[in-house]
Every structure is written in C-alpha cells, then in structure tokens.
Design a protein around this motif. Structure first.
Motif, short mmCIF file in Angstrom:
data_model
loop_
_atom_site.label_atom_id
_atom_site.label_comp_id
_atom_site.label_asym_id
_atom_site.label_seq_id
_atom_site.Cartn_x
_atom_site.Cartn_y
_atom_site.Cartn_z
N THR A 21 69.57 15.48 14.64
CA THR A 21 69.21 16.18 15.88
C THR A 21 68.27 15.35 16.74
O THR A 21 68.38 15.37 17.97
CB THR A 21 68.56 17.55 15.59
OG1 THR A 21 67.46 17.38 14.70
CG2 THR A 21 69.54 18.53 15.00
N LEU A 22 67.38 14.59 16.12
CA LEU A 22 66.49 13.74 16.89
C LEU A 22 67.27 12.64 17.63
O LEU A 22 66.85 12.16 18.68
CB LEU A 22 65.41 13.12 16.00
CG LEU A 22 64.35 14.10 15.47
CD1 LEU A 22 63.40 13.41 14.50
CD2 LEU A 22 63.57 14.73 16.62
N ARG A 23 68.42 12.28 17.09
CA ARG A 23 69.26 11.27 17.74
C ARG A 23 69.97 11.82 18.98
O ARG A 23 70.28 11.07 19.89
CB ARG A 23 70.30 10.73 16.76
CG ARG A 23 69.72 9.94 15.59
CD ARG A 23 70.82 9.44 14.67
NE ARG A 23 70.27 8.79 13.48
CZ ARG A 23 71.01 8.26 12.52
NH1 ARG A 23 72.33 8.29 12.61
NH2 ARG A 23 70.44 7.69 11.47
N VAL A 24 70.24 13.13 18.97
CA VAL A 24 70.97 13.72 20.10
C VAL A 24 70.04 14.56 20.98
O VAL A 24 70.50 15.32 21.83
CB VAL A 24 72.17 14.57 19.63
CG1 VAL A 24 73.17 13.72 18.89
CG2 VAL A 24 71.72 15.75 18.76
N LEU A 25 68.73 14.41 20.77
CA LEU A 25 67.73 15.12 21.58
C LEU A 25 67.16 14.17 22.63
O LEU A 25 66.75 13.05 22.32
CB LEU A 25 66.60 15.63 20.67
CG LEU A 25 65.51 16.48 21.30
CD1 LEU A 25 66.07 17.80 21.83
CD2 LEU A 25 64.39 16.75 20.28
#
Length: 495
Positions: free
Chosen positions: A344-348
């Motif tokens: 999720t941190l990669r797509v946030l």
C-alpha cells in the motif's frame, strides 16, 4: 538414529502442536506445566492425542484453551452481530434466519449462498427506491421471470446468479428461505452480514479474512479526515469501510479490490445502494477482483483504508513469489498484513494517508521488525488507537494505525495517541527504533524514563534475572504466596 526417526514420524513436537492448535510454543509449554495437556513422553504428542485435543477445542468443551487461539483458525459458521450497528432492524431478522435454517445453511454451495444474497439485494433495492407497486412475496423468483426490472442494476443482480434454471429449482425446493423480510438501512452492510454468516469460517481462514466490526470501521474512517482525493480499500470485502465514508465523497473518488469474487459482487451492490448510481460501468471500473499483493496495481491513491488479511496461509510457491517482491517477506514466516502495508505504501501518493485496523503485535513482536523498519524510513505515525479485543470471542488486541507517507524518516511530533483510559498528543520528537514501537507514555512520562535510562553506572536486569513472559498459573491463590518458604522463589508480577 532409527529410534529418533520413528519418534518424528509418529509424534508431534511442541512446536508442531503449537502450529496445529494455533498458539505459540510458549503457550504449549505453559499448558504442559499447568497439566492442561500431557505429552506422551515429556516432549512429544501422539497424533491420536492431538486429534482428540482439536475435537475438544472445536466442540467448545474447552473454552480455556480455545480462548488462547489465534482468530484466523476459528472454524464453523456463525452470526457476527458486531459487524453492523447494534440498533439495526435487520440484526434480529438475520439472527432468526440463521437459527431457523442452520442445518440447511451448513450444506449450501457458494452458488446457493449467492441466490439468497440476490433475494436480499432485490428487496433492499426495492425498498431503497420505495417501489410499492410490486406486490409479491417471491422476489427472486419474479425477478428471474423478468417480472421485476431494475434497468442498469440488473447486471449487479445477474452477477450473483450462475444459472437461472438452477436458481429457480433451488427456490422451489426451499421456499421458506426466500420469505425473509429485510429492511433497507442506510450505510449498513446487510448483504455482507448475510454472506459472512452463511460462509463457513473454516473456508476463510486460509486467506486470513475476518470482517471488522462496524464500530471499529467508523473509528478508522473518522481518523482520516478526508478532503479531495482518491480513496482505495485494497481488501474491501463487501465494502463496509467504503459504506461508512462521508456523504460528500463522490463515487468517482472511490476504489475497492478484493480477492473474494462474491465479496466484490456484493460491494458493487452496496455502492449502488449508497450512491444511487445510474451508470453501473463505474462500479466495474473502480471495484476489482484481483490479488492485491501480486496483481498489477499501477494507480496511486491519496487515502488507503481497510483491514488487511491477518495470518493468511500462503503456499510455498506464493511465499517464493512474495519474497522476490517484498522486503517484509524475507523471513521464514510471512505475515500477510506486513506485505499489505508495504504494497500500500508503494501505491500511496506522497503525502497520502494510510489507515488500517491491525493486530497490536505489529508494534513490538520481533517477526514484524522488517515492516517497522519500512514504516520508520518512509512515514510518520499521525494517529494510533489501542482498540483491545474487538473481534468476538478472540484474544487478539487490535489497533488503528494511521500513517502519513512522508517518504522521509519518522517523526513523533504531533502523533495522537488514544487508549481506553486517555488521549494525548506527543509534542516532542523521540528516539524510535525498529526493535519496538512503544507510544503509551506521554511527554512527561517519557522524560522520566529518559532520565532513568541515562544515568551513569546503570545496571540492567538483563543477565541478572530470569524472565517468565505470559505465565498463566490457572490458580493464583494456589500457586502464589506472599511469604517466602523453602519450596518457592521470589517473583515480580505485573505487566
């Protein structure tokens, strides 16, 4: 050598028994000490003994042992009354339905479960539209005969019907199942409650799926303070988190995904009910059925919310793939919510907000050190709430963790902490390491601890004392005394 091999083949070690019973090895050792379980020769357990112990736990005859088990291993279907609001009109209706048809429900296929959900969805759609012109009691049957028409909404219902003939035959054989009167209630996931109550938990444990009580969902949503921007739930289930979004949010901003195809079908219907959507194309575009961890998710979002899977059982092949993709998957055991956070941190988006319901264990247990390193390097924790045991009949303290994707090292300044007893804001920065995330002290208390930890000539209990963590005597009056004698030893008890 031969004898050792025979023992391994026919007996289970403490570690293996712990895996089967879904507890820690330390818990197994403690149960042995308290004589709650008995190994065959002091170290190993026979397979026959293990099977009997499992049956005892599953039959609810051993609540004491059962309460120590991890939530992902609970089996059997059940009614999750905390999943929706306690004043819901549908609560008693669905509970009565499940009680009346419990034997039948246990034998239902997924297709048959979807027929029941389709019937409920039709009733909710009609009541939402306040369509009183249709006078009948056989809603799904009349829909299948084209006597009820929802226009563009038809596709959403049709997704739940694998075969019209099969559905009609099932209705004829079980008319009583399709006579339940449901109420439309704004933002309540009635369809989701039906689905998770009919679907056996044993079928969900491998994926780590466990649905969050609405009370915790609403707290998570309130923690975000949404403004303009895209909102994504990568493991949205039937859409309960998204149902609780503020009314000023537009459907064009909202995205959801889940690995469970039926859950996504329900989520689309829930979104149609909430936002009164006329063009259903947006629902198929924004709400997808995919594996978030290995799927091709290139879009970035401003807000990511939800409750990622806990303790999903990955196959050896899946573990091999995940280790190639994620830093938090490099260890022997891969925890699903760790890799979910990393993904999720990669797509946030930079400056974006992540708010997840998670086990409290992520803050301190050694297995989660790698994800704590990632959090330390890239985010700041803006809000942390200790929820306690929110899942029914499960010992698993939980938290709401809200991260800001700063893409720079963590700062504690401005972090808001909420516990059962108090709320406070950390106003000064602290030295935080990945060894453990401990934020239960306010600034005044933290300054006292800093003074204690930094004097000259200090001596630690480490290497100067024996520690027993998580000891449960079973009878403190019997085993603990306030007087020293020849047969006991001094202990310091506390948390």
């Amino acid at each position: 050598m031969t004898k050792k091999k025979t023992i391994k083949e026919n007996h289970l070690s403490k570690k293996k028994l712990a895996e089967i019973l879904s507890v820690s090895e330390a818990t197994v050792k403690n149960w042995i000490k308290l004589k709650k379980i008995t190994p065959d020769d002091g170290s190993y357990f026979t397979k026959d003994y293990t099977e009997k112990l499992l049956k005892k736990i599953k039959s609810d005859k051993s609540n004491e042992l059962k309460s120590r088990r991890n939530k992902k291993f609970i089996s059997g279907s059940g009614f999750y009354k905390n999943y929706i609001c306690q004043n819901s009109k549908n609560l008693k209706i669905i509970e009565k339905f499940l009680n009346n048809f419990s034997e039948k429900i246990r034998t239902l296929t997924l297709y048959e479960i979807q027929y029941i959900i389709a019937d409920c969805a039709i009733r909710l759609l009609l009541k939402k539209q306040k369509n009183n012109n249709i006078i009948c009691d056989k809603f799904l049957e009349n829909y299948l005969k084209n006597n009820i028409d929802f226009g563009n909404f038809n596709k959403l219902i049709d997704d739940l019907i694998d075969n019209k003939t099969n559905a009609q035959n099932f209705i004829k054989k079980n008319p009583e199942i399709f006579s339940v009167q449901y109420f439309y209630e704004k933002n309540e996931d009635i369809l989701g409650l039906l689905y998770i109550s009919m679907r056996n938990l044993g079928n969900r444990k491998a994926s780590g799926a466990y649905y969050t009580p609405t009370k915790a969902v609403k707290k998570t949503i309130l923690s975000c303070k949404f403004s303009d921007g895209t909102i994504f739930d990568p493991c949205c289930g039937s859409g309960n988190f998204l149902l609780q979004l503020p009314e000023n949010i537009d459907i064009q901003q909202i995205y959801g995904n889940d690995i469970d195809e039926t859950a996504i079908k329900i989520a689309r219907i829930n979104m149609a009910l909430k936002f009164e959507i006329r063009d259903t194309d947006i629902l198929y575009k924004n709400f997808t059925n995919d594996n978030f961890l290995t799927g091709n998710f290139t879009k970035k979002y401003d807000y990511i919310i939800g409750n990622p899977p806990w303790g999903a059982a990955f196959s050896d092949e899946e573990k091999e793939d995940l280790r190639k993709i994620y830093k938090s998957a490099k260890g022997k055991n891969i925890e699903s919510y760790d890799v979910f956070i990393e993904k999720t941190l990669r797509v946030l988006n930079k400056g974006g907000t992540l708010s997840f319901v998670l086990p409290e264990a992520i803050l301190s247990i050694k297995n989660h050190k790698k994800i704590r390193e990632i959090i330390l390097k890239n985010t700041s924790i803006k809000y942390l709430e200790y929820l306690g045991n929110i899942f029914d009949k499960v010992q698993c303290p939980s938290i709401i963790l809200l991260l800001k994707n700063t893409q720079k090292p963590l700062s504690c300044t401005g972090m808001k902490i909420k516990t059962k007893d108090r709320n406070f804001t950390i106003k000064t920065d602290r030295n935080v390491t990945a060894e453990t995330f401990s934020f239960l002290t306010d600034d005044r208390e933290y300054s006292v601890f800093e003074k204690i930890m930094n004097p000259k000539n200090k001596v630690y209990l480490k290497n100067n004392a024996d520690f027993g963590l998580g000891i449960v005597t079973g009878d403190n009056k019997k085993y603990l005394s306030d007087k020293k004698n020849k047969t006991n030893e001094a202990v310091l008890k506390g948390k």
